[in-house]
Design a protein around this motif. Structure first.
Motif, PDB file in Angstrom:
ATOM      1  N   ARG A   1      10.149   4.778 -16.897  1.00  0.00           N
ATOM      2  CA  ARG A   1       9.807   6.025 -16.221  1.00  0.00           C
ATOM      3  C   ARG A   1      10.725   6.236 -15.023  1.00  0.00           C
ATOM      4  O   ARG A   1      11.532   5.378 -14.676  1.00  0.00           O
ATOM      5  N   TRP A   2      10.586   7.403 -14.428  1.00  0.00           N
ATOM      6  CA  TRP A   2      11.240   7.702 -13.163  1.00  0.00           C
ATOM      7  C   TRP A   2      10.247   7.424 -12.038  1.00  0.00           C
ATOM      8  O   TRP A   2       9.067   7.755 -12.146  1.00  0.00           O
ATOM      9  N   TRP A   3      10.762   6.843 -10.958  1.00  0.00           N
ATOM     10  CA  TRP A   3       9.969   6.636  -9.749  1.00  0.00           C
ATOM     11  C   TRP A   3      10.564   7.462  -8.619  1.00  0.00           C
ATOM     12  O   TRP A   3      11.780   7.587  -8.499  1.00  0.00           O
ATOM     13  N   LEU A   4       9.692   7.996  -7.795  1.00  0.00           N
ATOM     14  CA  LEU A   4      10.101   8.695  -6.581  1.00  0.00           C
ATOM     15  C   LEU A   4       9.327   8.090  -5.415  1.00  0.00           C
ATOM     16  O   LEU A   4       8.086   8.131  -5.387  1.00  0.00           O
ATOM     17  N   PHE A   5      10.048   7.482  -4.492  1.00  0.00           N
ATOM     18  CA  PHE A   5       9.462   6.963  -3.260  1.00  0.00           C
ATOM     19  C   PHE A   5       9.942   7.831  -2.106  1.00  0.00           C
ATOM     20  O   PHE A   5      11.110   8.246  -2.073  1.00  0.00           O
TER      21      PHE A   5
ATOM     22  N   VAL B   1       1.275   9.152  -7.088  1.00  0.00           N
ATOM     23  CA  VAL B   1       0.594   7.866  -7.104  1.00  0.00           C
ATOM     24  C   VAL B   1      -0.189   7.661  -5.815  1.00  0.00           C
ATOM     25  O   VAL B   1      -1.303   7.141  -5.818  1.00  0.00           O
ATOM     26  N   GLY B   2       0.389   8.095  -4.692  1.00  0.00           N
ATOM     27  CA  GLY B   2      -0.237   7.930  -3.391  1.00  0.00           C
ATOM     28  C   GLY B   2       0.530   6.955  -2.523  1.00  0.00           C
ATOM     29  O   GLY B   2       1.641   6.519  -2.862  1.00  0.00           O
ATOM     30  N   ALA B   3      -0.050   6.593  -1.405  1.00  0.00           N
ATOM     31  CA  ALA B   3       0.608   5.677  -0.471  1.00  0.00           C
ATOM     32  C   ALA B   3       0.712   4.287  -1.082  1.00  0.00           C
ATOM     33  O   ALA B   3      -0.250   3.784  -1.663  1.00  0.00           O
ATOM     34  N   VAL B   4       1.895   3.659  -0.972  1.00  0.00           N
ATOM     35  CA  VAL B   4       2.097   2.309  -1.498  1.00  0.00           C
ATOM     36  C   VAL B   4       2.426   1.310  -0.394  1.00  0.00           C
ATOM     37  O   VAL B   4       2.319   0.106  -0.605  1.00  0.00           O
ATOM     38  N   LEU B   5       2.836   1.783   0.778  1.00  0.00           N
ATOM     39  CA  LEU B   5       3.093   0.876   1.901  1.00  0.00           C
ATOM     40  C   LEU B   5       2.777   1.616   3.195  1.00  0.00           C
ATOM     41  O   LEU B   5       3.401   2.634   3.499  1.00  0.00           O
ATOM     42  N   GLU B   6       1.798   1.113   3.929  1.00  0.00           N
ATOM     43  CA  GLU B   6       1.386   1.714   5.187  1.00  0.00           C
ATOM     44  C   GLU B   6       1.755   0.781   6.335  1.00  0.00           C
ATOM     45  O   GLU B   6       1.961  -0.416   6.132  1.00  0.00           O
TER      46      GLU B   6
ATOM     47  N   SER C   1       8.728  -6.558  -1.862  1.00  0.00           N
ATOM     48  CA  SER C   1       8.960  -6.673  -3.303  1.00  0.00           C
ATOM     49  C   SER C   1       7.681  -6.361  -4.059  1.00  0.00           C
ATOM     50  O   SER C   1       6.568  -6.467  -3.534  1.00  0.00           O
ATOM     51  N   SER C   2       7.855  -5.959  -5.342  1.00  0.00           N
ATOM     52  CA  SER C   2       6.713  -5.565  -6.153  1.00  0.00           C
ATOM     53  C   SER C   2       7.047  -5.761  -7.626  1.00  0.00           C
ATOM     54  O   SER C   2       8.185  -5.561  -8.049  1.00  0.00           O
ATOM     55  N   SER C   3       6.032  -6.127  -8.409  1.00  0.00           N
ATOM     56  CA  SER C   3       6.214  -6.248  -9.854  1.00  0.00           C
ATOM     57  C   SER C   3       5.843  -4.975 -10.592  1.00  0.00           C
ATOM     58  O   SER C   3       6.227  -4.789 -11.752  1.00  0.00           O
ATOM     59  N   ASP C   4       5.110  -4.074  -9.920  1.00  0.00           N
ATOM     60  CA  ASP C   4       4.643  -2.871 -10.600  1.00  0.00           C
ATOM     61  C   ASP C   4       4.911  -1.574  -9.848  1.00  0.00           C
ATOM     62  O   ASP C   4       4.565  -0.493 -10.334  1.00  0.00           O
ATOM     63  N   GLY C   5       5.505  -1.637  -8.664  1.00  0.00           N
ATOM     64  CA  GLY C   5       5.773  -0.436  -7.875  1.00  0.00           C
ATOM     65  C   GLY C   5       4.595   0.061  -7.077  1.00  0.00           C
ATOM     66  O   GLY C   5       4.733   1.020  -6.311  1.00  0.00           O
ATOM     67  N   LEU C   6       3.450  -0.573  -7.245  1.00  0.00           N
ATOM     68  CA  LEU C   6       2.233  -0.120  -6.581  1.00  0.00           C
ATOM     69  C   LEU C   6       1.795  -1.062  -5.467  1.00  0.00           C
ATOM     70  O   LEU C   6       1.453  -0.614  -4.376  1.00  0.00           O
ATOM     71  N   SER C   7       1.786  -2.357  -5.757  1.00  0.00           N
ATOM     72  CA  SER C   7       1.395  -3.364  -4.767  1.00  0.00           C
ATOM     73  C   SER C   7       2.649  -4.067  -4.277  1.00  0.00           C
ATOM     74  O   SER C   7       3.446  -4.566  -5.091  1.00  0.00           O
TER      75      SER C   7
END
Length: 280
Positions: A136-140, A169-174, A212-218
């Motif tokens: 997929r495409w990711w946008l951060f 997806v929402g916030a992934v790093l606060e 770092s992340s294995s899934d882009g979420l955590s």
């Protein structure tokens, strides 16, 4: 890479984004500010040569009213159809993410805004990073919850199958305790692990950190990887990282540095290189 008087980056040159072409040339797009207006500028480094300024790539008002007060923070990726740029555009009240496309990386066609605002970016969205993986495409991007767009910021993600429409997806790093804000993400996919370089504001000099992340979420924080030091062009702060892996296997970082004694946020573009191997 400081600006010169009378040029569109005479006050500030920052938020670089770098791509390597097949012949080894490097292309850079970056935010330039003359003290009045922000624009997206371009530069080229031929193999073995020095950087050459190419001028304005995207001017204020490129997409119409939504970026009429300024364009900044470009991210450019190569696709089968050419080049795709996502950038931040400001209408005088709020910043939004915009898209542009190009066949030759020089002449750009405006595609307008992308994504409706959500709770994480009701005060503004900017500083995008697009990552195309096999799935997929990711946008951060940086999202601002405050109404002024200058308050606490966090890193937000969205996904897409083609880049045409995005699902938030929402916030992934606060910000963690002790941090004022996190911003300006740059994400690499290395051996099915995501590595995010970002700006960490701890209320003093800004530093560049890694997660770092294995899934882009955590995301797992790895700490600071570049901090201001000495009396050089980045002695007061390091900001807005762009990290790229050239074909020679090294790791290159282009970032904004603020010199000691600066009182106008007059960032200029600096670079660093990590010879490898890749940290695990």
């Amino acid at each position: 890479m400081p600006g010169t008087p009378g040029e569109p980056d005479s006050l500030r040159a920052w938020r670089p984004w770098v791509l390597e072409e097949a012949d080894g040339a490097l292309r850079m797009w970056y935010s330039g500010d003359d003290g009045t207006t922000s624009r997206i500028l371009a530069a080229l480094q031929p193999p073995g040569g020095a950087w050459e300024r190419l001028g304005i790539a995207v001017d204020a008002g490129f997409a119409g009213e939504t970026d009429s007060y300024g364009a900044e923070s470009p991210c450019v990726v190569k696709t089968p159809g050419g080049y795709l740029m996502v950038y931040g555009g400001f209408d005088g009240e709020v910043s939004r993410l915009h898209m542009a496309t190009s066949d030759d990386a020089r002449r750009w066609d405006a595609q307008g805004t992308i994504m409706q605002r959500g709770p994480e970016d009701v005060g503004g969205a900017s500083h995008p990073c697009v990552l195309i993986t096999g799935e997929r495409w990711w946008l951060f991007f940086t999202g601002y919850r405050g109404s002024s767009g200058t308050e606490r910021s966090e890193l937000v993600a969205a996904v897409s199958q083609t880049g045409a429409s995005w699902d938030r997806v929402g916030a992934v790093l606060e910000p963690e305790p002790g941090e004022v804000a996190v911003s300006h993400p740059c994400v690499l996919d290395v051996s099915r692990t995501f590595y995010m370089f970002y700006a960490s504001d701890v209320g003093g000099p800004i530093r560049i950190a890694l997660a770092s992340s294995s899934d882009g979420l955590s995301w797992d924080r790895r700490g600071a990887v570049l901090e201001p030091a000495g009396q050089g062009p980045d002695g007061l702060g390091v900001h807005t990282p762009c990290v790229m892996r050239p074909r020679d296997g090294s790791l290159g970082m282009w970032y904004s540095g603020m010199p000691v004694g600066d009182e106008e946020l007059g960032y200029r573009i600096c670079s660093a290189r990590f010879p490898g191997p890749w940290p695990t």
